[in-house]
Enzyme design. Structure first.
Site, PDB file in Angstrom:
ATOM      1  N   ASP A 403       0.854  -1.194   0.000  1.00 40.89           N
ATOM      2  CA  ASP A 403       0.000   0.000   0.000  1.00 40.89           C
ATOM      3  C   ASP A 403       0.891   1.245   0.000  1.00 40.89           C
ATOM      4  O   ASP A 403       2.111   1.146   0.141  1.00 40.89           O
ATOM      5  CB  ASP A 403      -0.884  -0.072   1.256  1.00 40.89           C
ATOM      6  CG  ASP A 403      -1.909   1.036   1.300  1.00 40.89           C
ATOM      7  OD1 ASP A 403      -2.283   1.554   0.239  1.00 40.89           O
ATOM      8  OD2 ASP A 403      -2.338   1.389   2.420  1.00 40.89           O
ATOM      9  N   GLU A 406       2.434   5.044  -4.031  1.00 41.14           N
ATOM     10  CA  GLU A 406       2.347   5.992  -5.175  1.00 41.14           C
ATOM     11  C   GLU A 406       3.648   6.760  -5.373  1.00 41.14           C
ATOM     12  O   GLU A 406       3.922   7.092  -6.535  1.00 41.14           O
ATOM     13  CB  GLU A 406       1.189   6.981  -4.942  1.00 41.14           C
ATOM     14  CG  GLU A 406      -0.174   6.324  -5.030  1.00 41.14           C
ATOM     15  CD  GLU A 406      -0.474   5.383  -3.857  1.00 41.14           C
ATOM     16  OE1 GLU A 406       0.008   5.679  -2.748  1.00 41.14           O
ATOM     17  OE2 GLU A 406      -1.155   4.385  -4.065  1.00 41.14           O
ATOM     18  N   ASP A 477      -8.944   3.786  -1.749  1.00 38.71           N
ATOM     19  CA  ASP A 477      -9.884   4.208  -0.702  1.00 38.71           C
ATOM     20  C   ASP A 477     -11.186   4.766  -1.262  1.00 38.71           C
ATOM     21  O   ASP A 477     -11.399   5.979  -1.314  1.00 38.71           O
ATOM     22  CB  ASP A 477      -9.205   5.235   0.202  1.00 38.71           C
ATOM     23  CG  ASP A 477      -8.017   4.626   0.916  1.00 38.71           C
ATOM     24  OD1 ASP A 477      -7.899   3.379   0.911  1.00 38.71           O
ATOM     25  OD2 ASP A 477      -7.196   5.385   1.464  1.00 38.71           O
TER      26      ASP A 477
HETATM   27  C1  GLC Z   1      -4.628   3.294   3.099  1.00 38.25           C
HETATM   28  C2  GLC Z   1      -5.133   2.085   2.318  1.00 38.25           C
HETATM   29  C3  GLC Z   1      -6.139   1.343   3.160  1.00 38.25           C
HETATM   30  C4  GLC Z   1      -5.503   0.942   4.476  1.00 38.25           C
HETATM   31  C5  GLC Z   1      -4.977   2.167   5.201  1.00 38.25           C
HETATM   32  C6  GLC Z   1      -4.201   1.798   6.463  1.00 38.25           C
HETATM   33  O1  GLC Z   1      -5.640   4.213   3.276  1.00 38.25           O
HETATM   34  O2  GLC Z   1      -5.653   2.449   1.078  1.00 38.25           O
HETATM   35  O3  GLC Z   1      -6.613   0.229   2.466  1.00 38.25           O
HETATM   36  O4  GLC Z   1      -6.430   0.280   5.270  1.00 38.25           O
HETATM   37  O5  GLC Z   1      -4.103   2.887   4.361  1.00 38.25           O
HETATM   38  O6  GLC Z   1      -3.145   0.967   6.181  1.00 38.25           O
END
Ligand code: GLC
Length: 789
Positions: A403, A406, A477
């Site tokens: 995650d 980017e 998200d």
């Molecule tokens: C980001 C991700 C989400 C995750 C969060 C905490 O917002 O997109 O899926 O739960 O980070 O790690």
């Protein structure tokens, strides 16, 4: 910019053209794929999306004329003019894709935008001229598809998009020009013919699909090379095969990854994880995967565990495995700045982090506070990162969730001059940004492969073209809004058209509180989404299948079980994807390109070629129209036979997602299990929907790479049907994996048999007239010819 053509020279399939001011190159990669290239940044033709040599030897004819150069392949004709204007024609001389000869000229914007800004309105602007810009003529009847995870409708005509991976938590609406992924590929469909364009440039790039002026569409960037591929069709399905020939196909995943997955930010103690796991089994809701979000770590330090919340991760994972669950853990790129923390210390010691322009490791903020960014564009860093996966694999973790890649940063964006190695080509952030997540996924994939020997399960948020080779992707998200459920369909269909077959959204929505009805409808979509994962944010209300009332729980159970029933069909689709580049969730025009009514259907999709899904994506909707393309269709729930090429109305009580099966389909299924591998599937069920048809069913061990050496089975089922008789053939066309099948159970829908002969011998069968008419019989899993009459 280029000037007049002075001369050209042919080097194999490359035509090097000297213009007055620059060199341009046309390379014939295959008769259908043509590369247009000019070195602006660096001479070398360097791609992050395309790996290995793709150019095939093929016959081409190159002729120089006074005003142009003509290049003929067996499929396209390319005409190159002064100023490196390039036009593409089919072999019949029909213009497919022509450069625009006029100048860029926007429609008029009246008044002063900044006035509106006073009230907080965003000013709409056109893109400035780009250093590298390709403008194509628009005739007016084009449809555009692709571009990865962009918001908005399926058809991108009239929209502008940006390729700049962006972590934007504000509600994703149509005006977002960029989200988490940069896939600079699109398909143009015009007069039933299609072609693709892939602009292989990792810098920020812009695409305007006739928003600025309806006479043209364009793409451009301010840095990098002019480097794009024209991919001939005319069928969209062929373009996808060719695009994924270049950028790579989605490899077959392990079978359990196609099961239901439950996530949450965060299941942050062993007790909570076990409680969730037990609930699934107690409530008889199938589930294969549980996730740990960032709170399992010690102070968000990647590759560590919070030993207070998870005293003995290995033991917990062992217990989960015994219950049939796989555990996937999140790993973000940001490494906490913390002397004494081994990952940080190793990174500093070996110069593994991105630096500022003076070579000082660059620091920004993410979850752990001050953090550094591993430079995945450096080969040693990819190796290091892949070796770190061992820490997780040794604990028994089965997949990794990448995650924030980017990369995200809480203290403003990374400055342009943050420096990266770029495999020895020292580059700044503007070049690496869009491939950062891609390279991280690559390193993660390699590590998991090395330490498990199995097909890696990596899930990533950021992508570039070609990331499908390494990871499944989710759309980031979203929110628990009906608009976001609605938008997820074109988003996922366009991701599929962009090569990312294995994708999904957070089922139920990530931010905001989900409602019972929204979850009920979302799970009906999730059932047909390649990645089927329910996930929600910290501090939102519980969203597990049982978190609302009994009705919602029952609907979740029904559709999750349907998913498990259809797993062999879905696994077959993943196999098709690896072989033909076709997505699982397909926009209708992929199979009905001759039917213009399918071109802009945002709320229906094909699940493979045989199943059409028309989910409900509006609150309170008690009925919906469904467009059924040409052919005969069978309502999955009622078995009603309906002639297509028309709109029909379907009642949609909360537990009904309209599903239609194409006549002539043979759909393989299993008895639903609580998780993949719970029992050996000795019996393959084949649901037969009368008509002429052929279906190929694939089987292997579901986890290793042995299929690459031919260890798999292919069963070919063919059917001929008339009012009086059905003839079925079973042909084990590839037989290299010791199958677990002993029997095939056939359900012949809408047919009452009087007699069934298997290889000439009569067998017993059952007739069911209660719910709807069907004939059921069982045969041995071997080659045979079956006559039903
Ligand atoms: C980001 C991700 C989400 C995750 C969060 C905490 O917002 O997109 O899926 O739960 O980070 O790690």
């Amino acid at each position: 910019m280029f000037g007049k053509i002075k001369s050209f020279e042919r080097l194999g399939n490359k035509i090097k053209i000297s213009f007055e001011k620059r060199i341009g190159e046309i390379e014939v990669i295959s008769p259908y794929i043509i590369n247009v290239f000019a070195a602006f940044k660096r001479e070398e033709h360097f791609s992050r999306a395309i790996e290995g040599e793709k150019a095939q030897s093929c016959d081409i004819k190159v002729t120089g004329y006074e005003d142009r150069i003509e290049i003929h392949t067996e499929a396209v004709k390319v005409l190159v003019y002064d100023n490196f204007k390039v036009d593409f024609f089919d072999v019949n001389g029909i213009a497919l894709c022509e450069d625009y000869r006029g100048i860029r000229e926007s429609f008029i914007r009246r008044g002063n935008g900044s006035i509106g800004e006073g009230e907080g309105h965003k000013t709409e602007n056109n893109y400035d001229l780009h250093k590298i810009e390709v403008i194509k003529t628009m005739k007016g009847n084009e449809y555009f598809y692709g571009f990865g995870d962009k918001t908005g409708p399926l058809n991108k005509k009239g929209y502008q998009y940006e390729m700049w991976n962006t972590d934007d938590p504000s509600p994703h609406v149509e005006s977002h020009k960029a989200l988490y992924k940069s896939i600079p590929f699109f398909i143009t469909l015009r007069e039933k013919q299609a072609f693709g364009i892939f602009f292989d440039n990792t810098f920020k790039s812009n695409f305007d699909m006739g928003k600025e002026n309806s006479n043209y569409y364009y793409f451009g960037a301010n840095d990098g090379n002019l480097d794009y591929y024209f991919i001939a069709g005319p069928k969209i399905t062929n373009i996808l095969d060719r695009y994924t020939y270049l950028t790579g196909k989605t490899p077959l995943p392990q079978k359990w990854t196609l099961g239901y997955q439950q996530c949450r930010w965060s299941y942050a103690s062993e007790n909570r994880v076990m409680e969730i796991a037990e609930n699934f089994r107690k409530k008889d809701i199938p589930c294969d995967v549980l996730y740990l979000d960032i709170d399992y770590m010690d102070g968000y330090r990647v590759f560590t565990w919070d030993k207070e919340k998870f005293e003995d991760p290995k033991l917990m994972i062992k217990k989960l495995k015994e219950m049939g669950f796989k555990l996937v853990t999140i790993i973000d790129p940001g490494v906490k700045k913390d002397k004494g923390y081994s990952i940080y210390d190793q990174g500093i010691k070996n110069n593994y982090f991105a630096t500022d322009k003076d070579g000082i490791p660059y620091v920004n903020e993410v979850w752990p506070g001050d953090s550094l960014y591993p430079d995945y564009s450096k080969p040693e860093v990819r190796t290091w990162w892949s070796e770190n996966q061992k820490i997780m694999m040794d604990a028994g973790v089965e997949g990794i969730w990448n995650d924030m890649n980017e990369p995200a940063s809480f203290r403003g964006p990374l400055p342009d001059d943050v420096m990266f190695n770029n495999d020895g080509r020292l580059s700044d952030h503007t070049e690496i940004h869009n491939v950062y997540g891609h390279l991280m996924s690559m390193a993660t994939f390699e590590g998991i492969k090395k330490y498990t020997g199995k097909r890696p399960f990596v899930i990533t948020r950021a992508c570039y073209a070609g990331t499908q080779k390494y990871a499944t992707a989710w759309t980031g998200d979203n929110q628990s809004f009906w608009q976001h459920l609605r938008m997820s369909l074109p988003m996922l269909m366009n991701l599929g058209i962009s090569g990312i077959t294995f994708c999904g959204t957070d089922v139920g929505g990530f931010s905001s509180d989900c409602t019972a009805e929204l979850l009920s409808r979302w799970v009906q979509v999730g059932c047909f989404t390649p990645l089927f994962r329910n996930h929600s944010a910290m501090h939102t209300r519980d969203q597990e299948p049982w978190a609302f009332d009994k009705v919602t729980e029952e609907i979740n159970r029904k559709y999750i079980k349907l998913r498990y029933k259809l797993l062999p069909y879905l696994y077959d689709l993943m196999w098709v994807s690896e072989n033909a580049g076709l997505p699982v969730m397909r926009a209708l025009m992929l199979h009905y390109q001759q039917d213009e009514k399918t071109y802009e259907i945002n709320d229906e999709f094909m699940f493979g070629e045989n199943i059409l899904v028309a989910p409900v994506v509006q609150q309170g909707q008690k009925a919906r129209t469904v467009y059924l393309p040409k052919g005969t269709w069978i309502d999955y729930w009622t078995k009603e036979v309906i002639e297509g090429e028309k709109y029909i109305l379907r009642e949609t009580p909360l537990d009904v997602c309209p599903i239609f099966i194409k006549a002539g389909s043979i759909i393989p299924s299993y008895e639903p299990q609580s998780y993949v591998g719970e029992a050996q599937n000795k019996n393959l069920i084949l649901d037969v929907y009368l008509g002429k048809g052929k279906y190929v069913h694939y089987g292997d061990d579901g986890e290793s790479f042995k299929y690459k050496d031919g260890e798999y089975n292919l069963y070919e089922f063919t059917m001929e049907a008339s009012q009086e008789a059905v003839v079925l053939n079973i042909d084990n066309v590839h037989n290299n994996y010791k199958t677990t099948y002993e029997r095939f159970t056939f359900n012949i829908n809408n047919f009452i048999a009087r007699e069934i002969l298997v290889d000439g011998k009569a067998i017993d069968f059952n007739i069911n007239k209660d719910e709807f008419e069907k004939t059921t019989f069982v045969v041995l899993a071997k080659n045979s010819k079956i006559l039903i009459r």
